[in-house]
Design a protein around this motif. Structure first.
Motif, PDB file in Angstrom:
ATOM      1  N   ASP A  14       0.614  -1.135   0.004  1.00  0.00           N
ATOM      2  CA  ASP A  14      -0.062   0.084  -0.155  1.00  0.00           C
ATOM      3  C   ASP A  14       0.968   1.215   0.084  1.00  0.00           C
ATOM      4  N   ILE A  15       0.696   2.233  -1.029  1.00  0.00           N
ATOM      5  CA  ILE A  15       1.309   3.311  -1.077  1.00  0.00           C
ATOM      6  C   ILE A  15       1.497   4.211  -0.049  1.00  0.00           C
ATOM      7  N   HIS A  16       0.392   4.411   0.787  1.00  0.00           N
ATOM      8  CA  HIS A  16       0.199   5.445   1.799  1.00  0.00           C
ATOM      9  C   HIS A  16       0.788   4.815   3.127  1.00  0.00           C
ATOM     10  N   SER A  17       0.491   3.732   3.349  1.00  0.00           N
ATOM     11  CA  SER A  17       1.037   3.150   4.857  1.00  0.00           C
ATOM     12  C   SER A  17       2.189   2.330   4.655  1.00  0.00           C
ATOM     13  N   SER A  18       2.596   1.943   3.612  1.00  0.00           N
ATOM     14  CA  SER A  18       3.672   0.950   3.608  1.00  0.00           C
ATOM     15  C   SER A  18       3.471  -0.623   3.835  1.00  0.00           C
ATOM     16  N   TRP A  19       2.048  -0.706   4.246  1.00  0.00           N
ATOM     17  CA  TRP A  19       1.798  -2.057   4.484  1.00  0.00           C
ATOM     18  C   TRP A  19       2.272  -3.013   3.498  1.00  0.00           C
ATOM     19  N   THR A  20       2.630  -4.220   3.626  1.00  0.00           N
ATOM     20  CA  THR A  20       3.376  -4.960   2.861  1.00  0.00           C
ATOM     21  C   THR A  20       2.882  -6.507   3.084  1.00  0.00           C
ATOM     22  N   GLU A  21       2.214  -7.131   2.232  1.00  0.00           N
ATOM     23  CA  GLU A  21       1.847  -8.630   2.112  1.00  0.00           C
ATOM     24  C   GLU A  21       2.647  -9.177   1.002  1.00  0.00           C
ATOM     25  N   ASN A  22       3.134 -10.614   1.411  1.00  0.00           N
ATOM     26  CA  ASN A  22       3.681 -11.350   0.459  1.00  0.00           C
ATOM     27  C   ASN A  22       3.116 -12.662   0.514  1.00  0.00           C
ATOM     28  N   ARG A  23       3.286 -13.322  -0.826  1.00  0.00           N
ATOM     29  CA  ARG A  23       2.717 -14.734  -0.811  1.00  0.00           C
ATOM     30  C   ARG A  23       3.601 -15.561  -1.901  1.00  0.00           C
ATOM     31  N   ALA A  24       4.124 -16.618  -1.529  1.00  0.00           N
ATOM     32  CA  ALA A  24       4.822 -17.508  -2.629  1.00  0.00           C
ATOM     33  C   ALA A  24       3.764 -18.306  -3.510  1.00  0.00           C
ATOM     34  N   VAL A  25       4.003 -18.381  -4.637  1.00  0.00           N
ATOM     35  CA  VAL A  25       3.272 -19.342  -5.597  1.00  0.00           C
ATOM     36  C   VAL A  25       4.388 -20.250  -6.186  1.00  0.00           C
ATOM     37  N   ASN A  88       7.504   0.837 -10.332  1.00  0.00           N
ATOM     38  CA  ASN A  88       6.871   0.231  -9.272  1.00  0.00           C
ATOM     39  C   ASN A  88       7.769   0.110  -8.081  1.00  0.00           C
ATOM     40  N   CYS A  89       8.300   1.319  -7.920  1.00  0.00           N
ATOM     41  CA  CYS A  89       9.299   1.278  -7.016  1.00  0.00           C
ATOM     42  C   CYS A  89       8.654   0.831  -5.449  1.00  0.00           C
ATOM     43  N   TYR A  90       7.376   1.095  -5.236  1.00  0.00           N
ATOM     44  CA  TYR A  90       7.165   0.822  -3.985  1.00  0.00           C
ATOM     45  C   TYR A  90       7.449  -0.752  -3.462  1.00  0.00           C
ATOM     46  N   VAL A  91       6.997  -1.278  -4.610  1.00  0.00           N
ATOM     47  CA  VAL A  91       7.402  -2.813  -4.595  1.00  0.00           C
ATOM     48  C   VAL A  91       8.578  -3.334  -4.695  1.00  0.00           C
ATOM     49  N   GLN A  93      11.535  -1.830  -3.792  1.00  0.00           N
ATOM     50  CA  GLN A  93      12.357  -1.710  -2.846  1.00  0.00           C
ATOM     51  C   GLN A  93      11.966  -2.807  -1.516  1.00  0.00           C
ATOM     52  N   LYS A  94      10.864  -3.293  -1.612  1.00  0.00           N
ATOM     53  CA  LYS A  94      10.535  -4.530  -0.826  1.00  0.00           C
ATOM     54  C   LYS A  94      10.950  -5.767  -1.372  1.00  0.00           C
ATOM     55  N   ASN A  95      11.536  -5.940  -2.263  1.00  0.00           N
ATOM     56  CA  ASN A  95      12.205  -7.212  -2.606  1.00  0.00           C
ATOM     57  C   ASN A  95      13.265  -7.628  -2.151  1.00  0.00           C
ATOM     58  N   ARG A 100      14.446 -10.954  -0.196  1.00  0.00           N
ATOM     59  CA  ARG A 100      15.865 -11.562  -0.381  1.00  0.00           C
ATOM     60  C   ARG A 100      16.627 -11.618   1.008  1.00  0.00           C
ATOM     61  N   GLU A 101      16.367 -10.768   1.901  1.00  0.00           N
ATOM     62  CA  GLU A 101      16.786 -10.791   3.380  1.00  0.00           C
ATOM     63  C   GLU A 101      16.379 -12.208   4.076  1.00  0.00           C
ATOM     64  N   LEU A 102      15.307 -12.732   3.716  1.00  0.00           N
ATOM     65  CA  LEU A 102      14.584 -13.587   4.353  1.00  0.00           C
ATOM     66  C   LEU A 102      15.126 -15.005   3.705  1.00  0.00           C
TER      67      LEU A 102
END
Length: 169
Positions: A14-25, A88-91, A93-95, A100-102
């Motif tokens: 989410d751009i405004h809050s930075s709330w991030t969710e990930n799922r593996a497929v 899609n810089c918001y996403v 930067q989360k990569n 990757r850190e995980l």
């Protein structure tokens, strides 16, 4: 090599809050993508209004676009420009911080690990980042001659940004 089947991570921010969710497929098939996007949407503490993705065929296909548009409250689908990684810089930067850190840079080619990855994302990693790790958001950039001055807000967690938001009950 990108040959063969392997796990991929879908990241939604989410751009405004930075709330991030990930799922593996397992593979980027439209069925797997829709299942991951549905689970991500359920995990957000607010309703989705706009979905912006890159131009990849895993997001820009009739099945995924139809998933967003054929509902009681349709979601606007917007795509990034082809060959523009920074759209899609918001996403992007989360990569590093969320994926990757995980799990590192190695290709995960065992299907049984996908559910374990999702458990880690759902139960540990995303809650840690969303509820407990504050981050700063860039407010503005000002050019002064050849230098750029950046101004940031105070560090807050995504959860705190949502609580402070007037648009979310």
């Amino acid at each position: 090599s990108l040959e063969g089947d392997f796990a991929n991570t879908v990241t939604a921010t989410d751009i405004h809050s930075s709330w991030t969710e990930n799922r593996a497929v397992w593979t980027k098939s439209h069925r797997n993508m829709i299942a991951a996007l549905s689970e991500i949407e359920d995990a957000f503490p607010f309703s989705l209004e706009v979905a912006k993705s890159d131009s990849g065929s895993e997001f820009m296909n009739w099945a995924v676009v139809g998933y967003y548009q054929k509902r009681e409250r349709p979601v606007t689908v917007v795509r990034g420009r082809p060959y523009r990684k920074n759209d899609n810089c918001y996403v992007e930067q989360k990569n590093f911080t969320h994926v990757r850190e995980l799990f590192g840079y190695e290709k995960i080619d065992r299907i049984e690990l996908v559910e374990w990855m999702n458990r880690i994302y759902r139960e540990l990693w995303n809650p840690l980042h969303n509820f407990f790790l504050p981050s700063q958001k860039l407010l503005r950039k000002t050019r002064i001659s050849s230098r750029i001055k950046k101004e940031y807000d105070v560090p807050k967690t995504p959860y705190q940004r949502i609580l402070d938001s007037e648009g979310v009950p």
